[in-house]
Scaffold this motif. Structure first.
Motif, PDB file in Angstrom:
ATOM      1  N   PHE A  30      35.549  16.469  13.821  1.00  0.00           N
ATOM      2  CA  PHE A  30      35.007  15.186  14.283  1.00  0.00           C
ATOM      3  C   PHE A  30      34.948  14.224  13.109  1.00  0.00           C
ATOM      4  O   PHE A  30      35.190  14.611  11.963  1.00  0.00           O
ATOM      5  CB  PHE A  30      33.635  15.389  14.935  1.00  0.00           C
ATOM      6  N   ARG A  31      34.644  12.974  13.421  1.00  0.00           N
ATOM      7  CA  ARG A  31      34.567  11.942  12.376  1.00  0.00           C
ATOM      8  C   ARG A  31      33.273  11.155  12.536  1.00  0.00           C
ATOM      9  O   ARG A  31      32.912  10.774  13.653  1.00  0.00           O
ATOM     10  CB  ARG A  31      35.771  11.003  12.489  1.00  0.00           C
ATOM     11  N   CYS A  32      32.584  10.908  11.414  1.00  0.00           N
ATOM     12  CA  CYS A  32      31.369  10.085  11.393  1.00  0.00           C
ATOM     13  C   CYS A  32      31.702   8.761  10.730  1.00  0.00           C
ATOM     14  O   CYS A  32      32.228   8.748   9.608  1.00  0.00           O
ATOM     15  CB  CYS A  32      30.269  10.769  10.596  1.00  0.00           C
ATOM     16  N   ILE A  33      31.418   7.674  11.412  1.00  0.00           N
ATOM     17  CA  ILE A  33      31.790   6.342  10.920  1.00  0.00           C
ATOM     18  C   ILE A  33      30.588   5.408  11.032  1.00  0.00           C
ATOM     19  O   ILE A  33      29.881   5.412  12.043  1.00  0.00           O
ATOM     20  CB  ILE A  33      32.945   5.747  11.756  1.00  0.00           C
ATOM     21  N   MET A  34      30.392   4.602   9.984  1.00  0.00           N
ATOM     22  CA  MET A  34      29.403   3.516  10.059  1.00  0.00           C
ATOM     23  C   MET A  34      30.095   2.225   9.647  1.00  0.00           C
ATOM     24  O   MET A  34      30.532   2.088   8.504  1.00  0.00           O
ATOM     25  CB  MET A  34      28.207   3.807   9.163  1.00  0.00           C
ATOM     26  N   ASN A  35      30.263   1.319  10.582  1.00  0.00           N
ATOM     27  CA  ASN A  35      30.912   0.037  10.311  1.00  0.00           C
ATOM     28  C   ASN A  35      29.893  -0.945   9.743  1.00  0.00           C
ATOM     29  O   ASN A  35      28.746  -0.978  10.193  1.00  0.00           O
ATOM     30  CB  ASN A  35      31.498  -0.527  11.603  1.00  0.00           C
ATOM     31  N   THR A  36      30.346  -1.763   8.780  1.00  0.00           N
ATOM     32  CA  THR A  36      29.437  -2.740   8.171  1.00  0.00           C
ATOM     33  C   THR A  36      30.059  -4.130   8.127  1.00  0.00           C
ATOM     34  O   THR A  36      31.169  -4.294   7.603  1.00  0.00           O
ATOM     35  CB  THR A  36      29.043  -2.303   6.741  1.00  0.00           C
ATOM     36  N   GLY A  71      34.273  -4.567   8.329  1.00  0.00           N
ATOM     37  CA  GLY A  71      34.037  -3.205   8.787  1.00  0.00           C
ATOM     38  C   GLY A  71      34.067  -3.072  10.291  1.00  0.00           C
ATOM     39  O   GLY A  71      34.123  -1.964  10.821  1.00  0.00           O
ATOM     40  N   GLY A  72      33.989  -4.211  10.989  1.00  0.00           N
ATOM     41  CA  GLY A  72      34.052  -4.181  12.455  1.00  0.00           C
ATOM     42  C   GLY A  72      32.705  -3.954  13.120  1.00  0.00           C
ATOM     43  O   GLY A  72      32.641  -3.525  14.272  1.00  0.00           O
ATOM     44  N   GLN A  73      31.609  -4.262  12.404  1.00  0.00           N
ATOM     45  CA  GLN A  73      30.281  -4.061  13.007  1.00  0.00           C
ATOM     46  C   GLN A  73      30.005  -5.147  14.033  1.00  0.00           C
ATOM     47  O   GLN A  73      30.173  -6.346  13.751  1.00  0.00           O
ATOM     48  CB  GLN A  73      29.196  -4.086  11.913  1.00  0.00           C
ATOM     49  N   THR A  74      29.607  -4.727  15.235  1.00  0.00           N
ATOM     50  CA  THR A  74      29.304  -5.703  16.298  1.00  0.00           C
ATOM     51  C   THR A  74      27.837  -5.648  16.725  1.00  0.00           C
ATOM     52  O   THR A  74      27.331  -6.601  17.295  1.00  0.00           O
ATOM     53  CB  THR A  74      30.188  -5.462  17.542  1.00  0.00           C
ATOM     54  N   VAL A  75      27.177  -4.522  16.465  1.00  0.00           N
ATOM     55  CA  VAL A  75      25.746  -4.411  16.775  1.00  0.00           C
ATOM     56  C   VAL A  75      25.009  -4.222  15.448  1.00  0.00           C
ATOM     57  O   VAL A  75      25.290  -3.270  14.704  1.00  0.00           O
ATOM     58  CB  VAL A  75      25.455  -3.229  17.724  1.00  0.00           C
ATOM     59  N   PHE A  76      24.071  -5.139  15.183  1.00  0.00           N
ATOM     60  CA  PHE A  76      23.448  -5.165  13.862  1.00  0.00           C
ATOM     61  C   PHE A  76      22.125  -4.395  13.844  1.00  0.00           C
ATOM     62  O   PHE A  76      21.066  -4.943  13.534  1.00  0.00           O
ATOM     63  CB  PHE A  76      23.359  -6.608  13.355  1.00  0.00           C
ATOM     64  N   HIS A  77      22.261  -3.132  14.203  1.00  0.00           N
ATOM     65  CA  HIS A  77      21.213  -2.101  14.043  1.00  0.00           C
ATOM     66  C   HIS A  77      22.039  -0.888  13.639  1.00  0.00           C
ATOM     67  O   HIS A  77      22.891  -0.441  14.428  1.00  0.00           O
ATOM     68  CB  HIS A  77      20.481  -1.896  15.374  1.00  0.00           C
ATOM     69  N   ILE A  78      21.859  -0.383  12.419  1.00  0.00           N
ATOM     70  CA  ILE A  78      22.803   0.618  11.909  1.00  0.00           C
ATOM     71  C   ILE A  78      22.963   1.784  12.882  1.00  0.00           C
ATOM     72  O   ILE A  78      22.011   2.193  13.544  1.00  0.00           O
ATOM     73  CB  ILE A  78      22.460   1.145  10.492  1.00  0.00           C
ATOM     74  N   PRO A  96      42.491   4.650   9.541  1.00  0.00           N
ATOM     75  CA  PRO A  96      42.143   3.882  10.727  1.00  0.00           C
ATOM     76  C   PRO A  96      42.803   2.514  10.669  1.00  0.00           C
ATOM     77  O   PRO A  96      43.188   2.048   9.600  1.00  0.00           O
ATOM     78  CB  PRO A  96      40.621   3.756  10.647  1.00  0.00           C
ATOM     79  N   GLY A  97      42.963   1.864  11.785  1.00  0.00           N
ATOM     80  CA  GLY A  97      43.640   0.564  11.852  1.00  0.00           C
ATOM     81  C   GLY A  97      42.838  -0.547  11.205  1.00  0.00           C
ATOM     82  O   GLY A  97      41.670  -0.399  10.920  1.00  0.00           O
TER      83      GLY A  97
END
Ligand code: 5GP
Ligand code: ZN
Length: 114
Positions: A82-88, A92-99, A113-114
């Motif tokens: 599996f993969r664990c990702i946190m976008n920032t 980084g592609g973060q769309t929801v600003f609650h980590i 990743p693309g």
């Protein structure tokens, strides 16, 4: 935080499919899954981005990874992987600003990743 989508999920104001929960974190299925397993792990404390973490959040960061381990067991992807990702922020592609930590699995994931 009143305006935060994930704080509303924690409060139960927006429904979600809870996979795992403890005093510190909550994990639920992503509404638009990008893989057969796509779970989001969020801290119950509102933190907008990784940039906003401080020293007092060290244990909470550990809780996110331990929850990922539990989710992998629950979803039976410990061996397949599996993969664990946190976008920032924007790049980084973060769309929801609650980590949140994405846990993705159940298929071969591409790299890079693309
Ligand atoms: P980000 O793009 O910030 O890294 O990830 C946000 C994730 O939240 C996306 O994968 C998106 O599909 C998911 N998401 C957005 N709104 C909701 C919702 O209301 N419920 C759930 N379960 N997931 C959501
Ligand atoms: Zn929040």
């Amino acid at each position: 935080m009143d305006s935060c989508l994930f704080c509303k999920i924690i409060a139960g104001d927006i429904p979600s499919k809870t996979i795992y929960e403890n005093d510190y974190v909550m994990a639920f299925d992503d509404i638009e899954p990008k893989a057969p397993v796509h779970v989001l792990i969020i801290p119950k404390k509102h933190i907008s981005t990784i940039n906003d973490l401080d020293d007092s959040d060290k244990n909470l960061c550990g809780e996110l990874f331990l929850a990922a381990q539990k989710i992998a067991k629950i979803k039976k992807i410990t061996t397949s992987g599996f993969r664990c990702i946190m976008n920032t922020n924007s790049d980084g592609g973060q769309t929801v600003f609650h980590i949140h930590m994405h846990v993705l699995g159940g298929r071969k994931l591409n790299w890079p990743p693309g």
